[in-house]
Enzyme design. Structure first.
Site, short mmCIF file in Angstrom:
data_model
loop_
_atom_site.label_atom_id
_atom_site.label_comp_id
_atom_site.label_asym_id
_atom_site.label_seq_id
_atom_site.Cartn_x
_atom_site.Cartn_y
_atom_site.Cartn_z
N GLU A 84 -1.46 -67.20 67.83
CA GLU A 84 -2.35 -66.07 67.55
C GLU A 84 -3.00 -66.29 66.20
O GLU A 84 -2.34 -66.25 65.16
CB GLU A 84 -1.56 -64.76 67.58
N SER A 85 -4.31 -66.51 66.19
CA SER A 85 -5.00 -66.93 64.97
C SER A 85 -4.86 -65.92 63.83
O SER A 85 -4.71 -66.31 62.67
CB SER A 85 -6.49 -67.17 65.27
N TRP A 127 -8.27 -77.77 77.47
CA TRP A 127 -8.57 -78.45 76.21
C TRP A 127 -7.96 -79.84 76.22
O TRP A 127 -6.79 -80.01 76.54
CB TRP A 127 -7.99 -77.65 75.04
N CYS A 176 -14.30 -73.40 68.81
CA CYS A 176 -13.61 -72.13 69.06
C CYS A 176 -13.58 -71.29 67.79
O CYS A 176 -13.06 -71.74 66.77
CB CYS A 176 -12.19 -72.42 69.54
N TYR A 187 -18.02 -61.94 72.62
CA TYR A 187 -17.57 -62.39 73.94
C TYR A 187 -17.76 -61.28 74.98
O TYR A 187 -18.09 -61.55 76.15
CB TYR A 187 -16.12 -62.84 73.88
#
Length: 346
Positions: free
Chosen positions: A154-155, A94, A54, A208
């Site tokens: 939230e990355s 996942w 990911c 994406y």
């Protein structure tokens, strides 16, 4: 909740846009922060749940690595393929399954782990959310092992808080020497913000938009925007600078790296981004190799997981074996000389 377009996608008319064939990324629901009263910046307190295929997780594993936090923030790694239709909890989840065998290698993947952050040996990331009454299922997850709560998923926000609190989190790197992803300089912060915005919209999320669109026109727009930005970044780097904003590695470089790391061996085919390789952009290629050489970066990702995860979810599940020219990846990233100055020019 932030409306920053470098963090999340505009959700206006999301349902209708998806119906037209556009990929619209959802919004992360957990937006608390290390440094809030309930989440003090303490060594050994926090845990990450990630999947190495990911790219959003890759941001977080990169930040953990370059900030020297590997020994103070623990981490579990999910298997790159999600659950199938025969799973009792349903498909597309996942799973922490170190015993699963990858079709690409015919073996288990040594980076994959059981779930250790909650102390309950949960099998699915979804179960971590269910403990807090949420139906989300995404990774990465930043988790507080003391409070036994999700802090944030939230990355973009996770990498920022790891940077801000790196010293308190006991990264083992002297404050004066460690990488600073967002330096305390107003002009530089403005440059980083502008780069973050364009990179997120056209490159990170743009990949994406191209790869998962079911509409030819929407795909074409994403494809064009992606390569326009690659060309702009190539021009930016052509003045001899080492990194996007100059001589220092920053958050903008970190956010660009996961997508470009995947482009040649995965996205070129899987996301239908076959306009050119990064290898065809000599300045970007040398930038990619330069970042790959930073201590900890090579170990923060895995192209085996990427290839297994992306192609393993394709219609037939077959994972391509290449590319192997000019040499296999990621070994190629240790060879900046592969891109000569005239590569890609007529």
């Amino acid at each position: 909740m932030t409306n920053d377009t470098s963090v999340q996608e505009d959700q206006d008319n999301a349902k209708q846009r998806r119906a037209r064939g556009e990929f619209v990324r959802g919004v992360s629901g957990f937006r608390r922060a290390i440094g809030d009263p309930d989440f003090p910046p303490e060594p050994g307190r926090y845990h990450l749940f990630v999947a190495l295929n990911c790219p959003w997780c890759h941001r977080v594993t990169l930040a953990r690595a370059v900030l020297g936090l590997q020994n103070s923030i623990t981490m579990d790694v999910a298997f790159p393929n999600r659950t199938g239709d025969d799973d009792p909890d349903g498909p597309n989840l996942w799973e922490f399954a170190p015993d699963r065998v990858a079709s690409l290698t015919g073996q288990t993947l040594p980076e994959c782990t059981p779930e250790t952050g909650t102390g309950e040996a949960l099998r699915l990331a979804k179960e971590i959310y269910r403990r807090e009454g949420s139906e989300e299922q995404s990774v990465p997850i930043l988790y507080d092992k003391i409070a036994r709560r999700i802090v944030n998923n939230e990355s973009a926000e996770i990498i920022r808080m790891l940077d801000v609190h790196a010293d308190a989190l006991n990264g083992g790197t002297a404050e004066a020497k460690r990488v600073r992803l967002l330096p305390d300089d107003a002009d530089l912060m403005k440059q980083i913000g502008a780069l973050n915005d364009r990179i997120y919209v056209t490159i990170n999320n743009g990949a994406y938009k191209a790869g998962f669109s079911s509409d030819q026109a929407i795909y074409g727009q994403a494809f064009e925007a992606y390569f326009e930005t690659l060309n702009a970044l190539e021009t930016l780097l052509s003045d001899g600078r080492d990194y996007l904003t100059g001589e220092t590695f920053t958050e903008a470089d970190l956010r660009l790296f996961p997508t470009l790391y995947r482009h040649d061996p995965v996205y070129y085919v899987r996301m239908k981004l076959n306009g050119a390789r990064i290898l065809d952009h000599p300045y970007l290629w040398r930038w990619l190799c330069r970042v790959y050489a930073i201590e900890g970066v090579a170990d923060a990702g895995s192209l085996v997981h990427c290839r297994q995860g992306y192609f393993g979810r394709s219609w037939n599940g077959v994972v391509p074996l290449g590319p192997f020219k000019p040499m296999p990846y990621p070994a190629a990233y240790s060879h900046p000389e592969l891109a000569e100055p005239d590569v890609g020019k007529a």
